[in-house]
Design a protein around this motif. Structure first.
Motif, short mmCIF file in Angstrom:
data_model
loop_
_atom_site.label_atom_id
_atom_site.label_comp_id
_atom_site.label_asym_id
_atom_site.label_seq_id
_atom_site.Cartn_x
_atom_site.Cartn_y
_atom_site.Cartn_z
N HIS A 124 75.00 66.77 -60.78
CA HIS A 124 74.01 66.56 -61.99
C HIS A 124 72.76 65.89 -61.63
N TRP A 125 72.08 66.33 -60.61
CA TRP A 125 70.95 65.77 -60.12
C TRP A 125 69.73 66.32 -60.86
N LEU A 126 69.83 67.56 -61.43
CA LEU A 126 68.79 68.35 -62.30
C LEU A 126 69.48 68.88 -63.49
N SER A 127 68.72 69.01 -64.55
CA SER A 127 69.16 70.01 -65.61
C SER A 127 68.89 71.33 -65.27
N ARG A 128 69.39 72.19 -65.91
CA ARG A 128 69.39 73.70 -65.69
C ARG A 128 67.94 74.05 -66.00
N GLU A 129 67.36 73.52 -66.93
CA GLU A 129 65.92 74.12 -66.86
C GLU A 129 65.00 73.59 -66.05
N ASP A 130 65.15 72.50 -65.64
CA ASP A 130 64.51 71.72 -64.37
C ASP A 130 64.84 72.59 -63.10
N PHE A 131 65.91 72.87 -62.96
CA PHE A 131 66.20 73.92 -61.84
C PHE A 131 65.59 75.49 -61.70
N LEU A 132 65.59 75.91 -63.00
CA LEU A 132 64.80 77.06 -63.47
C LEU A 132 63.27 77.00 -62.92
N ASP A 133 62.61 75.68 -63.29
CA ASP A 133 61.43 75.48 -63.18
C ASP A 133 60.98 75.34 -61.67
N LEU A 134 61.99 74.48 -60.87
CA LEU A 134 61.94 74.49 -59.70
C LEU A 134 62.09 75.78 -58.64
#
Length: 194
Positions: free
Chosen positions: A44-54
């Motif tokens: 849970h270091w990132l949200s799914r949306e943040d992961f897609l952006d990265l």
């Protein structure tokens, strides 16, 4: 909050990416679904949306996708120190495996070894599945519809075909960026109108 908690436990970040680098065959695309499970679902270091952006940022950077995604995720959760730790965790297993192969096996031994040939033949279908899985999950999370799939298919056909007058992928990337910007501006102007 993520950054502060991770700096006190960088070993967790290192071993997460070390494990991903050690047990993933097929390169960056095969690693994406495993990285997403570890970073988003397990830790849970990132949200799914943040992961897609990265992931989009990592794909646009030159270099190896697996290292790029490790660097951008590491930076997001641990700053510069996190990006270095994540990159080392991703690179080190491959380096050690190649070093061991170079020390103990010659090219003739690899070619003539029937067991190794069967192992690599068995890994191939798994690599295909590991590459297809993140494409489908990322497309679903990003809200990609069948109508939007037409654009990359059209561009791929234009680049592949011999009769096209422009076959440079760079042109299509620039045109895609301009098109995306224009669509965003249009959506913003529609939403600001009463």
């Amino acid at each position: 909050m993520w950054r502060a908690s991770l700096i006190s436990h960088p070993v967790s970040l290192f071993f997460t990416f070390f494990k991903i680098g050690a047990f993933t065959f097929g390169g960056g695309w095969a690693m994406i679904s495993i990285i997403e499970k570890e970073v988003v679902d397990r830790h849970h270091w990132l949200s799914r949306e943040d992961f897609l952006d990265l992931l989009a940022i990592a794909q646009s950077l030159p270099g190896i996708l697996a290292v790029n995604i490790a660097v951008v995720v590491g930076d997001r959760v641990g700053g510069l120190r996190g990006s270095i730790i994540a990159a080392l965790g991703t690179i080190l297993p491959s380096f050690l495996i190649i070093l061991a192969i170079a020390i103990f096996l010659t090219p003739d031994m690899i070619k003539s070894n029937e067991t190794l040939s069967h192992i690599f033949m068995g890994i191939r279908p798994a690599v295909v599945a590991l590459i297809v899985a993140p494409v489908l999950t990322s497309a679903r999370s990003a809200g990609v519809k069948w109508s939007t799939v037409i654009i990359p298919v059209f561009v791929a056909l234009m680049i592949w075909s011999k009769w096209t007058f422009v076959s440079s992928p760079i042109l299509y990337i620039v045109l895609g960026a301009i098109g995306g910007y224009l669509v965003l501006r249009r959506q913003q102007s529609k939403s600001s109108q009463p």
